[in-house]
Design an enzyme around this catalytic site. Structure first.
Site, PDB file in Angstrom:
ATOM      1  N   HIS A 170      28.650   8.430 -31.235  1.00  0.00           N
ATOM      2  CA  HIS A 170      28.772   9.879 -31.406  1.00  0.00           C
ATOM      3  C   HIS A 170      28.202  10.506 -30.144  1.00  0.00           C
ATOM      4  O   HIS A 170      27.761   9.782 -29.228  1.00  0.00           O
ATOM      5  CB  HIS A 170      28.030  10.326 -32.668  1.00  0.00           C
ATOM      6  CG  HIS A 170      26.627   9.806 -32.749  1.00  0.00           C
ATOM      7  ND1 HIS A 170      25.625  10.247 -31.910  1.00  0.00           N
ATOM      8  CD2 HIS A 170      26.064   8.852 -33.529  1.00  0.00           C
ATOM      9  CE1 HIS A 170      24.506   9.619 -32.190  1.00  0.00           C
ATOM     10  NE2 HIS A 170      24.744   8.743 -33.169  1.00  0.00           N
ATOM     11  N   HIS A 199      25.181   9.157 -28.284  1.00  0.00           N
ATOM     12  CA  HIS A 199      25.188   7.928 -27.488  1.00  0.00           C
ATOM     13  C   HIS A 199      25.576   8.196 -26.024  1.00  0.00           C
ATOM     14  O   HIS A 199      25.215   7.422 -25.141  1.00  0.00           O
ATOM     15  CB  HIS A 199      26.192   6.919 -28.077  1.00  0.00           C
ATOM     16  CG  HIS A 199      25.740   6.271 -29.346  1.00  0.00           C
ATOM     17  ND1 HIS A 199      26.208   6.657 -30.587  1.00  0.00           N
ATOM     18  CD2 HIS A 199      24.848   5.271 -29.573  1.00  0.00           C
ATOM     19  CE1 HIS A 199      25.642   5.903 -31.522  1.00  0.00           C
ATOM     20  NE2 HIS A 199      24.808   5.067 -30.948  1.00  0.00           N
ATOM     21  N   GLN A 241      15.503   9.205 -28.319  1.00  0.00           N
ATOM     22  CA  GLN A 241      14.201   9.668 -28.828  1.00  0.00           C
ATOM     23  C   GLN A 241      14.250   9.992 -30.319  1.00  0.00           C
ATOM     24  O   GLN A 241      13.221  10.107 -30.963  1.00  0.00           O
ATOM     25  CB  GLN A 241      13.767  10.896 -27.999  1.00  0.00           C
ATOM     26  CG  GLN A 241      12.481  11.574 -28.420  1.00  0.00           C
ATOM     27  CD  GLN A 241      11.241  10.689 -28.232  1.00  0.00           C
ATOM     28  OE1 GLN A 241      11.255   9.722 -27.468  1.00  0.00           O
ATOM     29  NE2 GLN A 241      10.171  11.002 -28.953  1.00  0.00           N
ATOM     30  N   VAL A 267      19.946  14.441 -29.211  1.00  0.00           N
ATOM     31  CA  VAL A 267      21.121  15.323 -29.101  1.00  0.00           C
ATOM     32  C   VAL A 267      21.376  15.905 -30.480  1.00  0.00           C
ATOM     33  O   VAL A 267      21.364  15.182 -31.486  1.00  0.00           O
ATOM     34  CB  VAL A 267      22.355  14.541 -28.604  1.00  0.00           C
ATOM     35  CG1 VAL A 267      23.558  15.466 -28.474  1.00  0.00           C
ATOM     36  CG2 VAL A 267      22.050  13.862 -27.283  1.00  0.00           C
ATOM     37  N   MET A 311      22.081  14.240 -34.099  1.00  0.00           N
ATOM     38  CA  MET A 311      23.260  13.363 -34.187  1.00  0.00           C
ATOM     39  C   MET A 311      22.829  11.982 -34.660  1.00  0.00           C
ATOM     40  O   MET A 311      21.817  11.439 -34.207  1.00  0.00           O
ATOM     41  CB  MET A 311      23.895  13.228 -32.814  1.00  0.00           C
ATOM     42  CG  MET A 311      24.334  14.556 -32.265  1.00  0.00           C
ATOM     43  SD  MET A 311      26.098  14.624 -32.206  1.00  0.00           S
ATOM     44  CE  MET A 311      26.330  16.233 -31.479  1.00  0.00           C
ATOM     45  N   SER A 312      23.604  11.432 -35.575  1.00  0.00           N
ATOM     46  CA  SER A 312      23.308  10.111 -36.112  1.00  0.00           C
ATOM     47  C   SER A 312      24.602   9.504 -36.627  1.00  0.00           C
ATOM     48  O   SER A 312      25.469  10.224 -37.157  1.00  0.00           O
ATOM     49  CB  SER A 312      22.318  10.243 -37.276  1.00  0.00           C
ATOM     50  OG  SER A 312      22.313   9.049 -38.049  1.00  0.00           O
TER      51      SER A 312
END
Ligand code: PAF
Length: 288
Positions: free
Chosen positions: A34, A37, A149, A177, A185-186
């Site tokens: 996503h 990355h 992070q 992000v 984002m995950s």
């Protein structure tokens, strides 16, 4: 970009790159790429002349009741994205290549693994992470490795791993992000239905609320955490943990003095999400 499946192929590719005078950057991932990355790959591309991205959904870091079989997988899409980012090698091994029959070694790190996700998920989680990351470092022997992070505790675990085992690699932490509404984002965000997706924004809002009281001068950890908890309560989220800990070693923090990690984990809908903010006791700038 080449997609390689075996350790021997990756070692040969890295040897060739080194013979050509290149430095090697590694981005360890479990795929399902996503927008979070992309900066890892870009940072690696900016710093190193040969970039390896590993794509391996590591079974040993998942517990029996966790989402290993459901974990999102789309290698073709991931490969296209990595190629577009100028990655040289996508290392996508089968589990048997990483854990052949008879595999008998587990790396366990004390201290930083005992709290937060280590306590909530179980010791197996960081044992699995440390073991597979040590293997990836042994396979690729990178000059630098790039991590997000968002997994702040994972970065501390890996820093401890390379320090304790004298692994010669620079660990680079890349900022979290976020979606436009603040959700970190995950790969697991795909599990969120529209209601849960809305509810999930409370995690970052809670961390923001805590940061706001800290930057307004509050130094008491209980009060800072309470500001975050109020937002989660409002959103109907009961966190697995919500804690302020030292950003260096995750020991508990009673008073915000230097740098501290405010970390949260919560189940939202069918996803387990984590997020964090770094808070600085010595200045008044908000920071994510
Ligand atoms: O952060 C991840 O995606 C994984 O924990 C890692 C570092 C690739 C190890 O499997």
């Amino acid at each position: 970009m080449r997609t390689l499946r075996t350790i021997a192929e990756v070692r040969a590719a890295v040897r060739e790159a080194r013979a050509a005078g290149k430095t090697v950057g590694l981005v360890p991932t479990m795929g399902a790429f996503h927008a979070g990355h992309v900066p890892l790959m870009r940072e690696a591309r900016a710093n190193d002349s040969f970039v390896v991205v590993s794509l391996f959904v590591n079974p040993t870091q998942f517990g029996p009741s966790e989402d290993l079989s459901a974990y999102p997988r789309d290698e073709a899409r991931d490969a296209a994205l990595a190629e577009a980012e100028g990655v040289d090698v996508l290392f996508a091994p089968d589990p048997a290549e990483i854990y052949p029959d008879g595999f008998a070694t587990t790396i366990h790190i004390d201290g930083v693994t005992a709290v937060l996700d280590g306590a909530a998920r179980g010791a197996f989680h960081f044992d699995g992470v440390a073991t597979v990351v040590a293997k990836l470092f042994g396979i690729v022997a990178p000059d630098a490795a790039y991590f997000g992070q968002k997994d702040a505790q994972q970065i501390l675990v890996i820093r401890r791993l390379v320090r304790d085992l004298n692994i010669d690699v620079r660990i680079v932490a890349c900022p979290i992000v976020r979606e436009a509404d603040g959700l970190a984002m995950s790969s697991r965000n795909v599990y969120l239905d529209p209601d849960a997706r809305r509810q999930a924004t409370a995690l970052n809002r809670a961390l923001d609320a805590a940061a706001a009281v800290a930057y307004a001068g509050e130094r008491d950890a209980v009060a800072i955490v309470a500001a975050a908890r109020a937002v989660l309560d409002d959103a109907g989220i009961a966190p697995e943990y919500l804690e302020l800990r030292s950003a260096d070693d995750l020991t508990p923090v009673a008073t915000l003095e230097t740098e501290a990690l405010l970390a949260v984990a919560a189940r939202v809908g069918s996803a387990r999400l984590i997020d964090n903010h770094l808070l600085h006791g010595t200045d008044t700038r908000a920071s994510a």
